[in-house]
Design a protein around this motif. Structure first.
Motif, PDB file in Angstrom:
ATOM      1  N   ASP A  34       3.982   5.821  -5.543  1.00  0.00           N
ATOM      2  CA  ASP A  34       4.055   5.683  -7.000  1.00  0.00           C
ATOM      3  C   ASP A  34       2.857   4.872  -7.495  1.00  0.00           C
ATOM      4  N   PRO A  35       1.717   5.543  -7.769  1.00  0.00           N
ATOM      5  CA  PRO A  35       0.516   4.825  -8.206  1.00  0.00           C
ATOM      6  C   PRO A  35       0.720   4.006  -9.471  1.00  0.00           C
TER       7      PRO A  35
ATOM      8  N   GLU B   6       0.812  -1.208   0.000  1.00  0.00           N
ATOM      9  CA  GLU B   6       0.000   0.000   0.000  1.00  0.00           C
ATOM     10  C   GLU B   6       0.846   1.259   0.000  1.00  0.00           C
TER      11      GLU B   6
ATOM     12  N   LEU C 261       0.691  -0.004  -9.838  1.00  0.00           N
ATOM     13  CA  LEU C 261      -0.480  -0.869 -10.002  1.00  0.00           C
ATOM     14  C   LEU C 261      -0.626  -1.386 -11.433  1.00  0.00           C
TER      15      LEU C 261
ATOM     16  N   ASN D  25      -8.969  -0.586  -3.773  1.00  0.00           N
ATOM     17  CA  ASN D  25      -7.564  -0.836  -3.508  1.00  0.00           C
ATOM     18  C   ASN D  25      -7.383  -2.331  -3.242  1.00  0.00           C
TER      19      ASN D  25
ATOM     20  N   VAL E  51       2.673   1.948  -3.319  1.00  0.00           N
ATOM     21  CA  VAL E  51       1.761   2.453  -4.343  1.00  0.00           C
ATOM     22  C   VAL E  51       1.336   3.891  -4.033  1.00  0.00           C
ATOM     23  N   ALA E  52       1.220   4.239  -2.749  1.00  0.00           N
ATOM     24  CA  ALA E  52       0.904   5.620  -2.394  1.00  0.00           C
ATOM     25  C   ALA E  52       1.977   6.569  -2.914  1.00  0.00           C
TER      26      ALA E  52
END
Length: 275
Positions: free
Chosen positions: A74-75, A68, A78, A217, A71-72
């Motif tokens: 570097d989105p 999590e 995903l 998410n 990804v916060a």
């Protein structure tokens, strides 16, 4: 194939080294907000994710491993999750708001995936050292700290007036919140625990019936959706589409229910408010 005990050992190690020593001992400087004021991250989240990620990379070479907090930052990470041959998805401290406030209602979630399917899920409680776990071709089980296993089964309740429903009002678009709030009295209890890990655990154990996800998410919902379905429930998009790891966080609403009748009844109430 990596085994349940090995995966659990990785989560247990992170809990004992990084999460539990910080519980109710966090300094203000160790808590920060992300996208919203109530969307928090702590030093425990960051350190535990790093520790779990390193352990999984050593045991799952070549797998796409997503946490999590990574990804916060570097989105774009995903991208490709739905097509990856092997993936691991980590929520190091699910229920961070509770954790940061000293509430003993948080967990660690781990999901494994393959080509968009969720193949394995673990919903781990660091405080009690127990877990709900499921594989796509096996049962959903509660495993206690001493290793005792108990097969889980979801509720058979289909009357909304008798259901417990987890409905995340604050995560909905503002122009849908009033209509959604108007549905709350139609359920026996409409609430939220601020912790997907324990909401899904309770549905899998037969203690609640409905969970609505407004933001898809995968670290919040992949393992829980698998656990509930393997315990006898249903997890599909509110519009009737399939849930899979290739869905973007804003792709729609995931409705998870204890049984098909409960899903249909809840969708009939919630759908007109959101779709």
């Amino acid at each position: 194939m990596i085994g349940n005990e090995e995966l659990t050992a990785i989560l247990r190690d992170a809990a004992r080294a990084e999460i539990l020593p910080r519980f109710r001992r966090l300094e203000r400087s160790e808590i920060a907000a992300k996208g919203r004021p109530d969307d928090l991250v702590t030093e425990a989240d960051i350190a535990a994710e790093a520790r779990i990620t390193a352990a999984l990379r050593a045991r799952l070479p070549g797998a796409l491993i997503l946490g999590e907090e990574a990804v916060a930052d570097d989105p774009g990470l995903l991208a490709g999750l739905g097509e990856a041959d092997r993936s691991a998805i980590i929520d190091p401290v699910d229920g961070t708001w509770n954790f940061a406030r000293g509430l003993a209602l948080f967990g660690t979630i781990l999901a494994l995936g393959a080509r968009g399917r969720v193949t394995h899920g673990i919903l781990y409680d660091p405080l009690l050292d127990d877990r709900v776990e499921a594989r796509e071709e096996g049962p959903c089980e509660m495993v206690t700290a001493d290793g005792t296993r108990r097969r889980l089964a979801t509720s058979v309740e289909t009357d909304p007036a008798r259901m417990t429903a987890y409905l995340p009002l604050s995560l909905l678009p503002r122009d849908r919140q009033a209509a959604m709030a108007a549905t709350f009295p139609l359920f026996g209890r409409a609430m939220g625990l601020r912790c997907s890990c324990h909401e899904y655990r309770l549905i899998a154990q037969g203690h609640a019936e409905i969970a609505l996800a407004a933001v898809l998410n995968p670290w919040d919902h992949a393992a829980g959706a698998l656990a509930v379905t393997r315990a006898g429930g249903v997890a599909r998009m509110l519009d009737g589409g399939d849930y899979h790891l290739g869905l973007a966080p804003d792709a729609g609403y995931l409705l998870t229910a204890a049984n098909e009748g409960a899903w249909q009844a809840a969708a009939g109430i919630i759908g007109p408010a959101l779709l």
